[in-house]
Design a protein around this motif. Structure first.
Motif, PDB file in Angstrom:
ATOM      1  N   VAL A  86       0.852  -1.194   0.000  1.00 21.09           N
ATOM      2  CA  VAL A  86       0.000   0.000   0.000  1.00 21.09           C
ATOM      3  C   VAL A  86       0.888   1.244   0.000  1.00 21.09           C
ATOM      4  CG1 VAL A  86      -1.735   1.306   1.280  1.00 21.09           C
ATOM      5  CG2 VAL A  86      -1.877  -1.187   1.183  1.00 21.09           C
ATOM      6  N   SER A  87       0.642   2.126  -0.990  1.00 22.75           N
ATOM      7  CA  SER A  87       1.407   3.366  -1.073  1.00 22.75           C
ATOM      8  C   SER A  87       0.680   4.333  -2.003  1.00 22.75           C
ATOM      9  CB  SER A  87       2.823   3.095  -1.597  1.00 22.75           C
ATOM     10  OG  SER A  87       2.769   2.611  -2.924  1.00 22.75           O
ATOM     11  N   GLY A  88       1.279   5.483  -2.228  1.00 20.82           N
ATOM     12  CA  GLY A  88       0.717   6.466  -3.139  1.00 20.82           C
ATOM     13  C   GLY A  88       0.465   7.784  -2.453  1.00 20.82           C
ATOM     14  N   THR A  89      -0.082   8.733  -3.219  1.00 15.62           N
ATOM     15  CA  THR A  89      -0.351  10.069  -2.686  1.00 15.62           C
ATOM     16  C   THR A  89      -1.785  10.214  -2.172  1.00 15.62           C
ATOM     17  OG1 THR A  89      -0.927  10.884  -4.894  1.00 15.62           O
ATOM     18  CG2 THR A  89       1.379  11.131  -4.192  1.00 15.62           C
ATOM     19  N   HIS A  90      -2.585   9.153  -2.270  1.00 20.22           N
ATOM     20  CA  HIS A  90      -3.961   9.193  -1.752  1.00 20.22           C
ATOM     21  C   HIS A  90      -3.908   9.482  -0.253  1.00 20.22           C
ATOM     22  CE1 HIS A  90      -7.997   7.940  -0.635  1.00 20.22           C
ATOM     23  NE2 HIS A  90      -8.312   7.911  -1.922  1.00 20.22           N
ATOM     24  N   PRO A  91      -4.762  10.392   0.267  1.00 17.01           N
ATOM     25  CA  PRO A  91      -4.685  10.775   1.675  1.00 17.01           C
ATOM     26  C   PRO A  91      -5.007   9.639   2.658  1.00 17.01           C
ATOM     27  CG  PRO A  91      -6.570  11.819   0.624  1.00 17.01           C
ATOM     28  CD  PRO A  91      -5.774  11.162  -0.459  1.00 17.01           C
ATOM     29  N   ASP A  92      -5.752   8.629   2.246  1.00 12.50           N
ATOM     30  CA  ASP A  92      -6.056   7.493   3.125  1.00 12.50           C
ATOM     31  C   ASP A  92      -5.942   6.195   2.322  1.00 12.50           C
ATOM     32  OD1 ASP A  92      -6.799   5.900   5.221  1.00 12.50           O
ATOM     33  OD2 ASP A  92      -8.813   6.734   5.449  1.00 12.50           O
ATOM     34  N   ALA A  93      -4.726   5.940   1.857  1.00 13.25           N
ATOM     35  CA  ALA A  93      -4.478   4.801   0.970  1.00 13.25           C
ATOM     36  C   ALA A  93      -4.873   3.466   1.607  1.00 13.25           C
ATOM     37  CB  ALA A  93      -3.007   4.775   0.559  1.00 13.25           C
ATOM     38  N   LYS A  94      -4.622   3.296   2.877  1.00 10.94           N
ATOM     39  CA  LYS A  94      -4.922   2.028   3.547  1.00 10.94           C
ATOM     40  C   LYS A  94      -6.420   1.725   3.524  1.00 10.94           C
ATOM     41  CE  LYS A  94      -3.848  -0.504   7.758  1.00 10.94           C
ATOM     42  NZ  LYS A  94      -3.178  -0.452   9.067  1.00 10.94           N
ATOM     43  N   SER A  95      -7.248   2.691   3.890  1.00 12.30           N
ATOM     44  CA  SER A  95      -8.709   2.496   3.879  1.00 12.30           C
ATOM     45  C   SER A  95      -9.234   2.338   2.453  1.00 12.30           C
ATOM     46  CB  SER A  95      -9.412   3.670   4.549  1.00 12.30           C
ATOM     47  OG  SER A  95      -9.145   3.676   5.922  1.00 12.30           O
ATOM     48  N   ALA A  96      -8.710   3.142   1.530  1.00  9.03           N
ATOM     49  CA  ALA A  96      -9.154   3.062   0.138  1.00  9.03           C
ATOM     50  C   ALA A  96      -8.856   1.676  -0.435  1.00  9.03           C
ATOM     51  CB  ALA A  96      -8.484   4.144  -0.696  1.00  9.03           C
ATOM     52  N   CYS A  97      -7.687   1.145  -0.153  1.00 10.19           N
ATOM     53  CA  CYS A  97      -7.341  -0.200  -0.643  1.00 10.19           C
ATOM     54  C   CYS A  97      -8.229  -1.260  -0.006  1.00 10.19           C
ATOM     55  CB  CYS A  97      -5.871  -0.504  -0.366  1.00 10.19           C
ATOM     56  SG  CYS A  97      -4.733   0.406  -1.447  1.00 10.19           S
ATOM     57  N   ALA A  98      -8.526  -1.109   1.284  1.00  7.00           N
ATOM     58  CA  ALA A  98      -9.412  -2.072   1.951  1.00  7.00           C
ATOM     59  C   ALA A  98     -10.798  -2.057   1.316  1.00  7.00           C
ATOM     60  CB  ALA A  98      -9.506  -1.753   3.445  1.00  7.00           C
ATOM     61  N   GLU A  99     -11.319  -0.865   1.007  1.00  6.40           N
ATOM     62  CA  GLU A  99     -12.629  -0.768   0.352  1.00  6.40           C
ATOM     63  C   GLU A  99     -12.606  -1.397  -1.031  1.00  6.40           C
ATOM     64  OE1 GLU A  99     -13.815   3.334   0.329  1.00  6.40           O
ATOM     65  OE2 GLU A  99     -13.928   3.417   2.514  1.00  6.40           O
ATOM     66  N   LEU A 100     -11.549  -1.162  -1.782  1.00  9.28           N
ATOM     67  CA  LEU A 100     -11.443  -1.741  -3.119  1.00  9.28           C
ATOM     68  C   LEU A 100     -11.311  -3.262  -3.072  1.00  9.28           C
ATOM     69  CD1 LEU A 100      -9.211   0.925  -4.873  1.00  9.28           C
ATOM     70  CD2 LEU A 100     -11.552   0.289  -5.479  1.00  9.28           C
ATOM     71  N   ARG A 101     -10.622  -3.766  -2.070  1.00 10.32           N
ATOM     72  CA  ARG A 101     -10.511  -5.231  -1.929  1.00 10.32           C
ATOM     73  C   ARG A 101     -11.877  -5.850  -1.630  1.00 10.32           C
ATOM     74  NH1 ARG A 101      -5.586  -3.848   0.961  1.00 10.32           N
ATOM     75  NH2 ARG A 101      -3.856  -4.254  -0.451  1.00 10.32           N
ATOM     76  N   ARG A 102     -12.692  -5.164  -0.814  1.00  9.23           N
ATOM     77  CA  ARG A 102     -14.032  -5.686  -0.480  1.00  9.23           C
ATOM     78  C   ARG A 102     -14.914  -5.838  -1.715  1.00  9.23           C
ATOM     79  NH1 ARG A 102     -13.458  -2.833   4.455  1.00  9.23           N
ATOM     80  NH2 ARG A 102     -14.330  -0.917   3.625  1.00  9.23           N
ATOM     81  N   VAL A 103     -14.712  -4.970  -2.715  1.00  6.97           N
ATOM     82  CA  VAL A 103     -15.537  -5.026  -3.928  1.00  6.97           C
ATOM     83  C   VAL A 103     -14.745  -5.580  -5.114  1.00  6.97           C
ATOM     84  CG1 VAL A 103     -17.096  -3.187  -3.167  1.00  6.97           C
ATOM     85  CG2 VAL A 103     -15.067  -2.605  -4.527  1.00  6.97           C
ATOM     86  N   ASP A 104     -13.597  -6.182  -4.842  1.00  5.86           N
ATOM     87  CA  ASP A 104     -12.729  -6.766  -5.861  1.00  5.86           C
ATOM     88  C   ASP A 104     -12.424  -5.776  -6.989  1.00  5.86           C
ATOM     89  OD1 ASP A 104     -11.129  -8.758  -6.985  1.00  5.86           O
ATOM     90  OD2 ASP A 104     -12.776  -9.525  -8.208  1.00  5.86           O
ATOM     91  N   GLY A 105     -12.180  -4.529  -6.619  1.00  5.50           N
ATOM     92  CA  GLY A 105     -11.802  -3.514  -7.589  1.00  5.50           C
ATOM     93  C   GLY A 105     -12.936  -2.975  -8.447  1.00  5.50           C
ATOM     94  N   ASP A 106     -14.175  -3.386  -8.166  1.00  6.87           N
ATOM     95  CA  ASP A 106     -15.336  -2.926  -8.947  1.00  6.87           C
ATOM     96  C   ASP A 106     -15.792  -1.571  -8.404  1.00  6.87           C
ATOM     97  OD1 ASP A 106     -17.636  -2.524 -10.382  1.00  6.87           O
ATOM     98  OD2 ASP A 106     -18.702  -4.266  -9.577  1.00  6.87           O
ATOM     99  N   LEU A 107     -15.364  -0.501  -9.043  1.00  7.32           N
ATOM    100  CA  LEU A 107     -15.677   0.848  -8.570  1.00  7.32           C
ATOM    101  C   LEU A 107     -17.173   1.147  -8.604  1.00  7.32           C
ATOM    102  CD1 LEU A 107     -12.632   2.425 -10.338  1.00  7.32           C
ATOM    103  CD2 LEU A 107     -12.977   2.416  -7.878  1.00  7.32           C
ATOM    104  N   ASP A 108     -17.910   0.516  -9.506  1.00  2.63           N
ATOM    105  CA  ASP A 108     -19.366   0.705  -9.551  1.00  2.63           C
ATOM    106  C   ASP A 108     -20.055   0.129  -8.320  1.00  2.63           C
ATOM    107  OD1 ASP A 108     -19.789   2.119 -11.979  1.00  2.63           O
ATOM    108  OD2 ASP A 108     -19.361   0.278 -13.096  1.00  2.63           O
TER     109      ASP A 108
END
Length: 140
Positions: free
Chosen positions: A67-89
């Motif tokens: 987990v890295s990047g300039t996103h202000p809350d990269a850890k939470s954002a990655c956890a949310e994306l993992r929950r939806v398997d990367g499906d932003l919709d």
């Protein structure tokens, strides 16, 4: 005739060896997840996303291999994306959050790779507050 067939086969294999890696340049390793998220104003413009209007913000988000990047809350954002398997919709607005009812559209674009799959996403939110209710992925 036999020599012609051999030469054709040899040339075909050589071309595949030289040009083959170039055709896969846009793909990434299966476990790679790296995205660029951009927020812009002006969803009603008929122009392409790159010409819509002034850029509000652009962040990077890498979820794997680390987990890295300039996103202000990269850890939470990655956890949310993992929950939806990367499906932003599949990301949903947080229930009960009240936003002002004015229209100041924000266009969010996401490009990159999620678990080796190419990602190209665009969504228009009514305003910045509405965008931020969709979890930490879009709260930048």
């Amino acid at each position: 005739m036999r020599n012609t067939a051999r030469w054709a086969t040899a040339l075909g294999l050589a071309a595949t060896a030289v040009l083959g890696p170039l055709t896969g340049a846009a793909t990434a390793a299966p476990g790679t997840s790296s995205l660029v998220l951009t927020a812009r104003y002006g969803a009603l413009s008929p122009l392409p996303a790159d010409a819509i209007g002034p850029q509000v913000r652009e962040v990077t988000l890498t979820c794997s291999p680390a987990v890295s990047g300039t996103h202000p809350d990269a850890k939470s954002a990655c956890a949310e994306l993992r929950r939806v398997d990367g499906d932003l919709d599949a990301l949903q607005a947080t229930p009960g959050v009240m936003c002002p009812m004015y229209f100041d559209p924000v266009v969010v674009t996401v490009t990159g790779v999620w678990e080796g799959r190419s990602v190209s996403y665009e969504r228009t939110f009514g305003n910045q507050c509405v965008k931020n209710t969709y979890g930490s992925v879009f709260a930048f």
